[in-house]
Design an enzyme around this catalytic site. Sequence first.
Site, short mmCIF file in Angstrom:
data_model
loop_
_atom_site.label_atom_id
_atom_site.label_comp_id
_atom_site.label_asym_id
_atom_site.label_seq_id
_atom_site.Cartn_x
_atom_site.Cartn_y
_atom_site.Cartn_z
CB THR A 172 35.57 -63.72 -39.93
OG1 THR A 172 34.55 -62.94 -39.63
CG2 THR A 172 36.32 -63.03 -41.06
N GLY A 173 33.31 -66.16 -39.05
CA GLY A 173 32.63 -66.91 -37.85
C GLY A 173 33.41 -68.40 -37.74
CE LYS A 174 34.09 -73.45 -32.67
NZ LYS A 174 33.98 -73.69 -31.19
CD GLN A 175 27.74 -73.55 -36.88
OE1 GLN A 175 27.15 -73.04 -37.71
NE2 GLN A 175 27.41 -74.00 -35.82
CD GLU A 252 17.59 -77.64 -37.90
OE1 GLU A 252 16.54 -78.04 -37.88
OE2 GLU A 252 18.71 -77.85 -37.40
CE1 TYR A 315 24.20 -84.90 -45.64
CE2 TYR A 315 24.01 -85.51 -43.17
CZ TYR A 315 24.28 -84.46 -44.29
OH TYR A 315 24.29 -83.13 -44.27
CD GLU A 365 10.85 -84.62 -44.70
OE1 GLU A 365 10.73 -83.58 -44.23
OE2 GLU A 365 11.66 -85.26 -44.57
CG HIS A 439 12.78 -82.02 -41.46
ND1 HIS A 439 12.88 -83.07 -42.54
CD2 HIS A 439 14.22 -81.82 -40.92
CE1 HIS A 439 14.18 -83.49 -42.70
NE2 HIS A 439 15.07 -82.75 -41.50
#
Length: 839
Positions: A172-175, A252, A315, A365, A439
Site C-alpha cells: 500500500t506504499g506510494k512507490q 539501495e 536499459y 563492471e 554503486h
Amino acid sequence: MSTFGSPGQLPSTKPVPPQRGSFPLDHDGKCEGSLPRECKHIMKSYLDCIKKVKGVNEDECRMLAKSYLGCRMDRNLMARDDFKNLGFKEKSEQATPAKQSDSGETGAKGELRSGMHRRLRLSLHGSRPKTAGRHSGRCRSIWTTSSLWSYSDTLPNLRIGSHTRVIFQGFTGKQATANARDSLAWGTRIVGGVTPGRTAEHLGLPVLPTVRSAVEQLKPDATAIYVAAHQAAAAIEKAVEAEVPLVVAVAEHIPLHDMLRIHSILKSQSKSRLVGPNSPGIISAVGRCRIGFQPLPCFTPGRIGIAAKSGTLSYEAVASTTRAGLGQSLCIGVGGDIVPGTDLREALAVLEHDPDTDGIALIGEIGGAGELEAAEWYAHSLVMEEDVWLTTAWQDSRVPYPDRITKVSQEFFETNSPSRPVVALIAGVTEAAGRIMGHAGAFTIPGEPEAKAKIAALEAAGATIVDHPAKFGNALKTRLEASGSVPTPAFRGDGLSSQGPGGGQFRQYHTATRRPERRNQSPVGLSRQQHRHLYVSEDKCMDLIRETGEINCGAYSGTGPRRLLAIGIDRSTRSPCILASPDAEEGTSNGSVRRYAFEHKTGLNNLVIGRLASHLQLSQKDSVVESLRRLVKSLATIFYDKEAFFLSTHIVERLGEVKVVGARFGFDDAAYRSCGRQADLQKLRDVAAEDASEIEAEKHGIVYIKLQGAGTVGTLVNGAGLAMNTVDALSGHAANFLDTGGKATSETVKKSFEIILRDPRVRAIFVNIFGGLTRGEMIATGIIMAFEELSLSVPVVVRIRGTNEKEGQRLIAESGLPLYAFDGFEEAAAKAVELSTSK
C-alpha cells in the site's frame, strides 16, 4: 527431473539433505557395472576416504571415486570438479593429497561449482553438438541432478513468465502502488500484497498482514519488496522464512552486515532465491512479467537475454536490441550491491538454458570476480562432453583465469560453437583508484581483477566485447546470423528497423576500438585503499586497533618487508574473508593475495593461524604466531562491531612479534544513513582530507569524483554504470565522474552543473542521459534552467535517450541556447572532446 542414471522412481517429497561430504547409504537399486546393493558399500568406503580414515590411501580413494561415479546415482553423482575440491588430483598429475583451498573453493563457492556445474553440464546426458541450431543441443533442464540441496538449487526460480504469481511487500506504499498499477496494466500476474497489521483490499487485490499468511492464501511464486532500506533486510528474511521461491529487493543502501546475515540464511536453505538488492529487478518481456522498476516502454518480446549489474546500462542494451529487431526474453538485473543475491555467473547459467533465449548480453563492471567466474563457466560450457573435461588447462587452479580460458579457446573454439552467443560490456576501465564508482560494489580491493582482466577473460571465453551498450543490438545480430541459429527474417519479427551491417564471423567482430588506458597505474597502497564514503585517518585506525587488544602499532622504520593483512568481503562466497599477502607493495591485481573466507555467522572459529603465518612468510615462533592471532582477532572485532567493509593493515615482524606499521579502514556508511547505527564513527570522519565539491555533491544525493589528470570534459550522467562507461569512452578526456542518480530531477541537474563548473579544467560539458525512471523532458528542463541561471560559458553537448526522449530532444532544439544535441553516443562523445580541446 532427469532420468539419466536414475535408480528408479524418486520420492515425491524432497529428501532430507545430507551434510556436505556425506552420502545417503540406503540405495538398493542396480548400479552400472556393479552388483545390487554394492553402491552402499562403495559409498561407505568413499565416506571413509573423505574423512581421511587412517589406513586409506589416495590411490584407493581414486579407485573408489571412479567406482562411485559408475553407480551414477541420480541424487549423488560426484562430478570431476567435486573430485578435485575434495582434495584429489588427476592421476596424470603428480598426485599428492591437497589441502583445503584457502580461497574457499570447498566452501560456498565450491558448493556452487559442484552444484551448478554438475546440474548444468556434468550430469546431463549426451554432449553438445559442435554446431547448434535454434533449440538443438540444449541441456535437458537447469535443475536435473544434485548431490545435496543448497542455495544453488533455487536457480530455476529465476525463470519467471506469465505463470508467475507475484505479491508485493509494502503493497500500500506510494512507490509500490504506482509500480503495481503499471505492472498490472502490462500483464504481470499480481495476486495481492502484504502490509503489516492490515487485512484489506488495495487495487482490487487482497492485502494481508504477514508474508506467511500471504503465502498460505495467495500461493505466490515471487515477492517484490518495496520498503525502505532500514526495513528491507527484515522483509527479505520474512520472505525467506515463508519460503517464497523468488525474492526481489530493489532498495539501495541496505547495510552490508545486514546483507551478510541474510546470505548466511540463504546458504542454509534451498527454497528461496534472492535478486538484488540495489537492483532494478527481473523482467520477462516474453511472459509480460515485471518484478522491479524497469521502464516498460523500452521492452519488446524477443530472443535476447540480459544479465547486468547496472540498471541504466541494461536499459540502453534493451533499447539497442529493440532497435535491432531482436527484442528481449528474460532480463536479470543482478544489481550493484557488494554481495548480491544472484551474481552474473548464475544469471548467465539461467539464460544459457532458457528456451526463449537465443543470445545473451552480459553487462559487468569493476568490483569482485563475478565476470571472470561467468567467463570461466561460459568456457566450461563449450568444452564439456560426457562428464569429462576435454582439457587439462582447467585442472590447474594456479593458472590465472584469462590465461586458462585462452588455452581452452585455442584448443576448442575453432571447432565448437556455443548455442547462445554472448556479447559483453565491462564498465570502469578508467577506475579512480581508492574510490567507489557510484554503486556500493563498484570498487576493487587487493586480489580482485581490474576491468581489463575481465574484458580479457570474456574475450578469451568466446564473448564479443562492445564498448557502449548502444552496440549490443548489432553485435548480437552479427553473432546470431554468423552462427545460423536464427534465420535472418526472425530479427525483424516485430517490424522494427534493423541498423548496421550484418553477417561476418563473430571472431572478427571487435567494437571496443576506443578502450582507454587506465590513467592511474600506481600500486594501490594503504593511502589509496577503497572507501565507502566513510574513512578515518591512519592515527584513528591505529587507536581502534589498540583499543581492541594488546597490539604493537607504530610508524614504519624501514626495516623488514611489509606484508598485507586485511579483512574484507569474498564476493564469490558472499561472506567475509581474511586477505593476506607477503608483499604489501603490489597493486589490486596482486597475485600473491590469498583469501581465507569465513562465515559471517560463525566468525573465525576455524581459522588456522599457522597456515596464515606461513603464507605471510612470518617465522613460526610461538610469540609471532600468537601476536598474529591477537591482531586477526582485533580486526575481526572491529569488522563486526563497527560494521566495516574493508580493514587493511601493513605489518612487519619485529622483535619476535607482529607490528602494525600502516592502516586504512573503510566503514559502511549505510549503517548510519539507513539505520542510524554507528553514529560514533561519524565523528571520526576525516572531512579535511576530502574534496569540498564532493562533499557538497553528497548533500544533494549526487556522486561526484574529481578525476586525476588533464581531463577537460565535465560529465553529467544518470546511473553509476552509464557514468563509468561514459568516462571510459572519453579515453582520458573526462575531468570527473558524476552520477545524478536514477531519479534525477531538474534541480539535481542544475546542482550538478554548478559542481562541475567549479573545476577550472572543464572546457566542455557532456550530458549523457538514458531515461529509465528519469524522464527526458525533465533532464532537458534542468539543462535549460542551468543555462539561464548559471550563465554557462562553456559549450554543452547533450544526448538524451530513453523515456520521453523525443520531448526532451524537442525542448533542447527549441530552447535557442548554444547546445549541441545528438542521438548517437559516439558522435556526441567525439563532439565533446573536440570542443574541449579546440583553442
